[in-house]
Design a protein around this motif. Structure first.
Motif, short mmCIF file in Angstrom:
data_model
loop_
_atom_site.label_atom_id
_atom_site.label_comp_id
_atom_site.label_asym_id
_atom_site.label_seq_id
_atom_site.Cartn_x
_atom_site.Cartn_y
_atom_site.Cartn_z
N LEU A 1 0.82 -1.20 0.00
CA LEU A 1 0.00 0.00 0.00
C LEU A 1 0.86 1.26 0.00
O LEU A 1 0.68 2.15 -0.85
CB LEU A 1 -0.94 0.01 1.21
N ALA B 1 2.83 1.55 -3.36
CA ALA B 1 1.99 1.93 -4.51
C ALA B 1 1.59 3.40 -4.43
O ALA B 1 1.66 4.13 -5.43
CB ALA B 1 0.75 1.04 -4.58
N THR C 1 -6.80 -6.05 -0.39
CA THR C 1 -6.02 -5.44 -1.46
C THR C 1 -6.84 -5.34 -2.74
O THR C 1 -6.82 -4.30 -3.43
CB THR C 1 -4.73 -6.24 -1.71
N SER D 1 -7.81 -1.66 -4.28
CA SER D 1 -7.32 -1.31 -5.62
C SER D 1 -8.48 -1.12 -6.60
O SER D 1 -8.44 -0.23 -7.45
CB SER D 1 -6.34 -2.35 -6.13
N TRP E 1 -10.18 2.28 -5.71
CA TRP E 1 -9.30 3.39 -6.08
C TRP E 1 -9.32 3.61 -7.60
O TRP E 1 -9.41 4.74 -8.08
CB TRP E 1 -7.89 3.12 -5.61
N GLY E 2 -9.25 2.52 -8.36
CA GLY E 2 -9.27 2.63 -9.82
C GLY E 2 -10.60 3.14 -10.34
O GLY E 2 -10.64 4.02 -11.21
N SER F 1 -11.05 6.86 -9.50
CA SER F 1 -10.24 7.70 -10.39
C SER F 1 -10.89 7.84 -11.76
O SER F 1 -10.92 8.93 -12.34
CB SER F 1 -8.84 7.10 -10.55
N THR G 1 -2.66 6.10 -12.49
CA THR G 1 -3.43 5.48 -11.42
C THR G 1 -3.97 4.12 -11.84
O THR G 1 -3.89 3.15 -11.08
CB THR G 1 -4.59 6.40 -10.99
N CYS H 1 -3.09 0.65 -9.92
CA CYS H 1 -4.21 -0.07 -9.31
C CYS H 1 -4.56 -1.33 -10.10
O CYS H 1 -4.79 -2.40 -9.53
CB CYS H 1 -5.45 0.81 -9.24
N PHE I 1 -4.45 -5.16 -8.85
CA PHE I 1 -5.69 -5.91 -8.91
C PHE I 1 -5.55 -7.14 -9.80
O PHE I 1 -5.94 -8.25 -9.41
CB PHE I 1 -6.83 -5.02 -9.41
#
Length: 145
Positions: free
Chosen positions: A6, A9, A84, A88, A91-92, A95, A126, A130, A134
């Protein structure tokens, strides 16, 4: 291992995003080197500490998994992988949603082409980070079944 992943990244992403902002501003020739070191300094040091730590822990875990296959099904490892994957993915997606929202939101001022390209490259940075995390853990989890 997952904590170092984490931090690694996020810090790697911060370095790449800050470098992109620095060089896409168009004014970087007149900017002092101090502003670049301020923007990239802490994330770069964090990446220099956490990425090798992650690699060491990852390789150690891989070696243990090869010698003892039951470790792959350990509950704590599975929870770490699931967390995780969730982080991820969120977050992706966040974004991507933010980028698309910026594209469709009407504005009264003319947005320069350079800014639009920079925002797209930010999205790509990003998504690569991510998406890579993933994809690796998704494939690894489904390979074992």
């Amino acid at each position: 291992m997952f904590i170092s992943l984490l931090f690694g990244a996020v810090s790697l992403g911060a370095v790449l995003h800050n470098l992109l902002d620095y060089y896409s501003s168009g004014d970087y020739i007149r900017m002092q080197a101090e502003s670049l070191s301020t923007a990239v300094g802490l994330p770069a040091v964090t990446a220099l500490v956490t990425v090798p730590l992650f690699v060491i822990l990852f390789l150690r875990l891989r070696r243990i998994e090869k010698s003892t296959p039951n470790v792959h099904n350990d509950a704590s490892r599975r929870h770490g992988v699931q967390l995780t994957l969730i982080v991820s993915f969120i977050w992706g997606i966040a974004s991507l949603v933010f980028y698309l929202y910026q594209l469709i939101t009407p504005t009264t001022e003319l947005i320069p082409y350079n800014y639009q390209v920079t925002q797209f490259v930010h999205l790509l940075i990003t998504l690569v980070i991510c998406g890579g995390i993933f994809a690796y853990y998704w494939i690894d989890e489904h390979k074992q079944r």
